[in-house]
Scaffold this motif. Structure first.
Motif, PDB file in Angstrom:
ATOM      1  N   VAL A  47       0.824  -1.210   0.000  1.00 25.44           N
ATOM      2  CA  VAL A  47       0.000   0.000   0.000  1.00 25.44           C
ATOM      3  C   VAL A  47       0.860   1.262   0.000  1.00 25.44           C
ATOM      4  O   VAL A  47       1.685   1.456   0.891  1.00 25.44           O
ATOM      5  N   GLY A  48       0.673   2.088  -1.019  1.00 21.86           N
ATOM      6  CA  GLY A  48       1.382   3.359  -1.102  1.00 21.86           C
ATOM      7  C   GLY A  48       0.458   4.532  -0.843  1.00 21.86           C
ATOM      8  O   GLY A  48       0.398   5.087   0.265  1.00 21.86           O
ATOM      9  N   THR A  49      -0.311   4.904  -1.869  1.00 20.02           N
ATOM     10  CA  THR A  49      -1.119   6.115  -1.845  1.00 20.02           C
ATOM     11  C   THR A  49      -2.042   6.221  -0.625  1.00 20.02           C
ATOM     12  O   THR A  49      -2.125   7.281   0.004  1.00 20.02           O
ATOM     13  N   ALA A  50      -2.718   5.145  -0.287  1.00 24.01           N
ATOM     14  CA  ALA A  50      -3.682   5.216   0.820  1.00 24.01           C
ATOM     15  C   ALA A  50      -2.992   5.436   2.161  1.00 24.01           C
ATOM     16  O   ALA A  50      -3.637   5.797   3.145  1.00 24.01           O
ATOM     17  N   LEU A  51      -1.684   5.232   2.187  1.00 24.88           N
ATOM     18  CA  LEU A  51      -0.937   5.368   3.433  1.00 24.88           C
ATOM     19  C   LEU A  51      -0.172   6.684   3.497  1.00 24.88           C
ATOM     20  O   LEU A  51      -0.082   7.332   4.538  1.00 24.88           O
TER      21      LEU A  51
END
Ligand SMILES: *Cc1c(COP(=O)(O)O)cnc(C)c1O
Length: 231
Positions: free
Chosen positions: A221-225
């Motif tokens: 997970v990138g963007t949501a974090l």
């Protein structure tokens, strides 16, 4: 910082909810959150570390090496998840604990040969082009059966499982379809080659619920974090 904390709490709630919905039991493999920190600063990594996050994923080798050498958090588990050029395998083998994007036999051979000085084997996932996209890397679901014998023989590697980046879709039924195929492929490979692969690296910001429903053990997970990538 507050934003990072809120996002971190929220993602962990999404994971817990999806896990409970999936019918997976507490004795099944848990879901590990891999924080994809590519194109985010070391400060953000540090902030997440303070909140307890330990697994971080990077896609661009030069950027990753800079971060790894400037970070003094020895407990971080670094995962390489990006495209691999064959002349970069030594740096990858020497600096990461996991490699998710092993997509050619040649890369597996080089990673093994360059891992002789590791204290522990290098954990690898074999990347599968599950949606059969021409432009995407990864073994096809049939080619993997022809190279597996060779890969198994390589010393210094721990073949942990499979990774895929399915074609993006907003439809949860379609999302699950691809993840189910990856899960079944892992089962078949374990049977046919008497392996013990325990890892399914699948699911990102937009489809982590579907991935967890189908058995993901690592979600990336990138963007949501972290929010939108900074550079
Ligand atoms: C960038 C990246 C991710 C994270 O994607 P988000 O949509 O930002 O969560 C996951 N996996 C791989 C292989 C990536 O390159």
């Amino acid at each position: 910082m507050n934003n990072t904390r809120n996002r971190f709490v929220h993602i962990n709630q999404r994971i817990e909810h999806a896990f409970n919905q999936s019918g997976r039991s507490a004795t099944d493999s848990p879901v590990t959150l891999l924080a994809v920190s590519k194109r985010h600063s070391l400060e953000k990594i540090h902030a997440l570390y303070q909140l307890g996050q330990r697994d971080f994923g990077e896609s661009y080798l030069q950027e990753a090496l800079t971060k790894i050498s400037s970070s003094d958090h020895e407990e971080i588990i670094w995962h390489f998840i990006g495209p691999i050029q064959s002349n970069k395998t030594r740096d990858i083998a020497q600096n990461f604990h996991w490699v998710h994007s092993v997509d050619r036999l040649k890369i597996a051979r080089r990673l093994s040969a360059q891992s002789t000085e590791r204290l522990q084997p290098l954990n690898i996932c074999l990347q599968i082009n599950i949606s059969r996209e021409i432009q995407k890397s990864g073994f096809s679901s049939s080619d993997i059966f022809t190279v597996m014998d060779e890969i198994i023989k390589l010393p210094n590697l721990a073949i942990r499982g499979l990774m895929a980046i399915p074609k993006p879709s907003d439809n949860i039924v379609e999302q699950k379809q691809a993840f189910m195929q990856l899960r079944q492929l892992k089962q078949k490979l374990n049977q046919e080659f008497q392996l013990n692969m325990d890892t399914l690296s699948m699911g990102m910001s937009n489809d982590l619920e579907a991935a967890i429903a189908e058995g993901a053990t690592i979600i990336r997970v990138g963007t949501a974090l972290f929010g939108p990538r900074e550079y």
